[in-house]
Scaffold this active site. Structure first.
Site, PDB file in Angstrom:
ATOM      1  N   SER A   1       0.836  -1.183   0.029  1.00 36.68           N
ATOM      2  CA  SER A   1       0.109   0.008  -0.007  1.00 36.68           C
ATOM      3  C   SER A   1       0.823   1.108   0.036  1.00 36.68           C
ATOM      4  O   SER A   1       2.179   1.197   0.315  1.00 36.68           O
ATOM      5  CB  SER A   1      -0.927   0.081   1.209  1.00 36.68           C
ATOM      6  OG  SER A   1      -1.723  -1.151   1.263  1.00 36.68           O
TER       7      SER A   1
HETATM    8  N1  SAH Z   1      -1.118  -4.517   3.653  1.00 37.71           N
HETATM    9  C1  SAH Z   1      -0.459  -4.984   2.451  1.00 37.71           C
HETATM   10  C2  SAH Z   1      -1.387  -4.862   1.569  1.00 37.71           C
HETATM   11  C3  SAH Z   1      -1.241  -6.132   0.531  1.00 37.71           C
HETATM   12  S1  SAH Z   1      -2.374  -6.099  -1.062  1.00 37.71           S
HETATM   13  C4  SAH Z   1       0.751  -4.271   2.132  1.00 37.71           C
HETATM   14  O1  SAH Z   1       0.798  -2.944   2.244  1.00 37.71           O
HETATM   15  O2  SAH Z   1       1.874  -4.966   1.694  1.00 37.71           O
HETATM   16  C5  SAH Z   1      -3.577  -6.853  -0.263  1.00 37.71           C
HETATM   17  C6  SAH Z   1      -3.482  -8.178   0.362  1.00 37.71           C
HETATM   18  O3  SAH Z   1      -4.522  -8.821   0.850  1.00 37.71           O
HETATM   19  C7  SAH Z   1      -3.001  -9.212  -0.524  1.00 37.71           C
HETATM   20  O4  SAH Z   1      -1.509  -9.789  -0.330  1.00 37.71           O
HETATM   21  C8  SAH Z   1      -3.762 -10.080  -0.833  1.00 37.71           C
HETATM   22  O5  SAH Z   1      -3.313 -11.610  -1.011  1.00 37.71           O
HETATM   23  C9  SAH Z   1      -4.648 -10.332   0.602  1.00 37.71           C
HETATM   24  N2  SAH Z   1      -5.979 -10.922   0.477  1.00 37.71           N
HETATM   25  C10 SAH Z   1      -7.039 -10.572  -0.336  1.00 37.71           C
HETATM   26  N3  SAH Z   1      -8.034 -11.213   0.011  1.00 37.71           N
HETATM   27  C11 SAH Z   1      -7.968 -11.951   1.281  1.00 37.71           C
HETATM   28  C12 SAH Z   1      -8.502 -12.633   2.058  1.00 37.71           C
HETATM   29  N4  SAH Z   1      -9.913 -12.893   1.843  1.00 37.71           N
HETATM   30  N5  SAH Z   1      -8.041 -13.054   3.324  1.00 37.71           N
HETATM   31  C13 SAH Z   1      -6.674 -12.560   3.585  1.00 37.71           C
HETATM   32  N6  SAH Z   1      -6.037 -11.929   2.728  1.00 37.71           N
HETATM   33  C14 SAH Z   1      -6.392 -11.437   1.608  1.00 37.71           C
END
Ligand code: SAH
Length: 212
Positions: A62
């Site tokens: 993010s």
């Molecule tokens: N906070 C993270 C954001 C990553 S993007 C950062 O800054 O790196 C969002 C993440 O949510 C992805 O890694 C994706 O695999 C995860 N995600 C999507 N749906 C999900 C679910 N149902 N349960 C757990 N993780 C999920």
């Protein structure tokens, strides 16, 4: 640049302040957390820019402004103690949370991202994080209730399981929507949930059901 990451991080923090992030402790944590450890080598030169970056598997780390804002919002409504993060991804937001709250629980549906994040957090000596591979849409009932919940992927509707895992007075910050997403804050008051729309945002989707 990377040998001098704190200089780059300081410039980033100045920008975040200008954009309206006020919590001094959150800003300090961003300044002291090496974001370049959370991105691939080829993108390291961009790690202190205020942008989201690809982390593989179609996912993104993010934007620092969003990381700071979501953390600040929870603190502003009085969240402290135990928080749940849905969407560990790179682990960068997790690292910020781990330095702002006593205990962090974080769920990720893609195993390879989860393992990489775990390694990075240990590298930074952050041990107050409990990780789970699974579907975060369902929350983590065995560890509930939580004082705060932060969802870092956009949900097409409000995941009721997450609301039910908030303690009384607790708060959840979550992007809601598909094409047009709105960062939304829910505050639990007994069996009622007060919600506030905060800002338009752009996140990868929160996928319901399967894990990989
Ligand atoms: N906070 C993270 C954001 C990553 S993007 C950062 O800054 O790196 C969002 C993440 O949510 C992805 O890694 C994706 O695999 C995860 N995600 C999507 N749906 C999900 C679910 N149902 N349960 C757990 N993780 C999920």
């Amino acid at each position: 640049m990377l040998s001098n990451f704190q200089g780059s991080a300081k410039s980033l923090v100045e920008l975040l302040k200008k954009q309206g992030v006020e919590d001094a402790s959150v800003l300090k944590t961003i300044e002291n957390t090496p974001r370049h450890l959370f991105v691939d080598d080829v993108l390291k030169h961009k790690s202190y820019e205020n942008t989201a970056l690809p982390i593989g598997q179609g996912q993104t780390i993010s934007q620092p402004f969003i990381v700071a804002k979501m953390t600040e919002v929870l603190k502003q409504v009085g969240v402290s103690g135990k928080v749940l993060e849905v969407g560990t991804g790179s682990g960068y937001q997790t690292a910020i949370l781990a330095q702002q709250f006593d205990e962090v629980y974080s769920i990720e549906r893609i195993k390879s991202l989860q393992w990489q994040a775990r390694r990075r957090l240990h590298q930074l000596d952050l041990y107050n994080v409990n990780m789970k591979h699974g579907d975060g849409w369902q929350g983590w009932s065995a560890r509930a209730p939580f004082a705060g919940i932060i969802v870092t992927a956009a949900a097409k509707s409000v995941p009721q399981a997450l609301l039910s895992q908030l303690q009384d007075g607790g708060a959840m910050v979550i992007p809601i929507g598909t094409d047009d997403q709105v960062l939304t804050l829910f505050v639990r008051q007994g069996d009622d949930f007060i919600h506030h729309k905060l800002a338009p945002v752009r996140f990868v989707p929160l996928i319901e059901g399967e894990v990989s």
